[in-house]
Design a protein around this motif. Structure first.
Motif, PDB file in Angstrom:
ATOM      1  N   ARG A   6       0.826  -1.204   0.000  1.00 30.68           N
ATOM      2  CA  ARG A   6       0.000   0.000   0.000  1.00 30.68           C
ATOM      3  C   ARG A   6       0.866   1.261   0.000  1.00 30.68           C
ATOM      4  O   ARG A   6       0.609   2.199  -0.774  1.00 30.68           O
ATOM      5  CB  ARG A   6      -0.947   0.001   1.210  1.00 30.68           C
ATOM      6  CG  ARG A   6      -1.808   1.256   1.324  1.00 30.68           C
ATOM      7  CD  ARG A   6      -2.846   1.121   2.404  1.00 30.68           C
ATOM      8  NE  ARG A   6      -3.810   0.080   2.076  1.00 30.68           N
ATOM      9  CZ  ARG A   6      -4.844   0.282   1.259  1.00 30.68           C
ATOM     10  NH1 ARG A   6      -5.057   1.475   0.717  1.00 30.68           N
ATOM     11  NH2 ARG A   6      -5.680  -0.694   1.015  1.00 30.68           N
ATOM     12  N   GLU A  41       1.007   4.056  -3.028  1.00 28.35           N
ATOM     13  CA  GLU A  41       0.635   5.444  -2.764  1.00 28.35           C
ATOM     14  C   GLU A  41       1.788   6.392  -3.095  1.00 28.35           C
ATOM     15  O   GLU A  41       1.575   7.449  -3.722  1.00 28.35           O
ATOM     16  CB  GLU A  41       0.218   5.591  -1.303  1.00 28.35           C
ATOM     17  CG  GLU A  41      -1.117   4.920  -0.976  1.00 28.35           C
ATOM     18  CD  GLU A  41      -1.440   4.929   0.510  1.00 28.35           C
ATOM     19  OE1 GLU A  41      -2.603   4.646   0.866  1.00 28.35           O
ATOM     20  OE2 GLU A  41      -0.525   5.231   1.326  1.00 28.35           O
ATOM     21  N   GLU A  70      -4.014   2.646  -8.785  1.00 26.42           N
ATOM     22  CA  GLU A  70      -5.258   2.942  -8.069  1.00 26.42           C
ATOM     23  C   GLU A  70      -6.146   1.700  -8.004  1.00 26.42           C
ATOM     24  O   GLU A  70      -6.797   1.450  -6.976  1.00 26.42           O
ATOM     25  CB  GLU A  70      -5.984   4.095  -8.758  1.00 26.42           C
ATOM     26  CG  GLU A  70      -5.290   5.443  -8.554  1.00 26.42           C
ATOM     27  CD  GLU A  70      -5.937   6.571  -9.361  1.00 26.42           C
ATOM     28  OE1 GLU A  70      -5.673   7.741  -9.027  1.00 26.42           O
ATOM     29  OE2 GLU A  70      -6.668   6.260 -10.327  1.00 26.42           O
ATOM     30  N   LEU A 110      -4.657  -0.625  -5.382  1.00 20.69           N
ATOM     31  CA  LEU A 110      -4.938  -0.127  -4.037  1.00 20.69           C
ATOM     32  C   LEU A 110      -6.346  -0.495  -3.587  1.00 20.69           C
ATOM     33  O   LEU A 110      -6.578  -0.830  -2.417  1.00 20.69           O
ATOM     34  CB  LEU A 110      -4.738   1.388  -3.969  1.00 20.69           C
ATOM     35  CG  LEU A 110      -3.292   1.885  -3.847  1.00 20.69           C
ATOM     36  CD1 LEU A 110      -3.202   3.381  -4.103  1.00 20.69           C
ATOM     37  CD2 LEU A 110      -2.740   1.550  -2.457  1.00 20.69           C
TER      38      LEU A 110
END
Length: 217
Positions: free
Chosen positions: A163, A167, A211, A214
């Protein structure tokens, strides 16, 4: 008297006939003029040479925006590769590792290309240039610089690492896109502008991929 006149007329006619024959022979022997097309063809090599010289000039044309784009993007790509290589070693998800491998494989050759431009332009490489006054957009990831980001990643594992990496790399890519858009606005070199367009396309696509990853963590 009449006989003499006839002889003179006959001689004159013979002379005229001979002159006409000589004129005809002269016209037949004279070479034909070179057609215009042949003359145009003979000048073609010179035209080709001129085009080559122009192409070389266009390839070397650059301005300060091109130089700064290449210098800064080399540093930016080096940071992305460092993060990606760490993800190849530590990522928990196979999809994240595969993405990291693609990022590293794509940006390495781009670094080589940009360094070759700087050398051809007679400009300093990023290791020699004064980077203090340049915009370091994109090097800040969630309030962290590259060193802080790498330290953060070192302390994580499993899904938490994945994660954080996704990010941070998303923010890193957004910074690269901003730099590429500035190059399109201000740069002059055609090759650098083409690479900037490619970076925008590639990294926009990778942001969408990250994205999606995630959302599935």
């Amino acid at each position: 008297m009449i006989t003499t006149t006839r002889r003179r007329l006959a001689a004159t006619a013979t002379a005229l006939t001979l002159a006409a024959a000589l004129t005809a022979c002269s016209d037949a022997a004279e070479p034909a003029a070179e057609p215009p097309a042949a003359a145009a063809t003979s000048s073609a090599p010179e035209a080709t040479g001129a085009t080559g010289a122009t192409g070389a000039t266009e390839a070397s044309e650059h301005n300060d925006a091109d130089t700064q784009f290449a210098q800064m993007m080399v540093v930016h790509h080096q940071g992305a590769i460092e993060m990606a290589e760490r993800a190849v070693d530590k990522a928990d998800s196979e999809e994240v590792r595969a993405l990291a491998e693609r990022i590293s494989a794509a940006q390495g050759p781009e670094i080589d290309e940009m360094n070759s431009w700087l050398q051809a332009w007679g400009e300093e490489g990023p290791q020699d240039a004064d980077m203090g006054g340049m915009d370091h957009g994109g090097m800040d990831m969630g309030g962290m610089d590259m060193q802080s980001a790498m330290t953060e990643l070192e302390g994580l594992s499993g899904a938490e690492f994945d994660r954080a990496f996704l990010e941070m790399m998303t923010e890193h890519h957004r910074g690269a896109i901003e730099m590429a858009e500035a190059q399109l606005a201000d740069g002059a070199n055609a090759e650098a502008r083409d690479l900037a367009r490619k970076m925008i396309d590639d990294q926009t696509r990778e942001i969408t991929e990250m994205e999606n990853l995630l959302r599935n963590l």
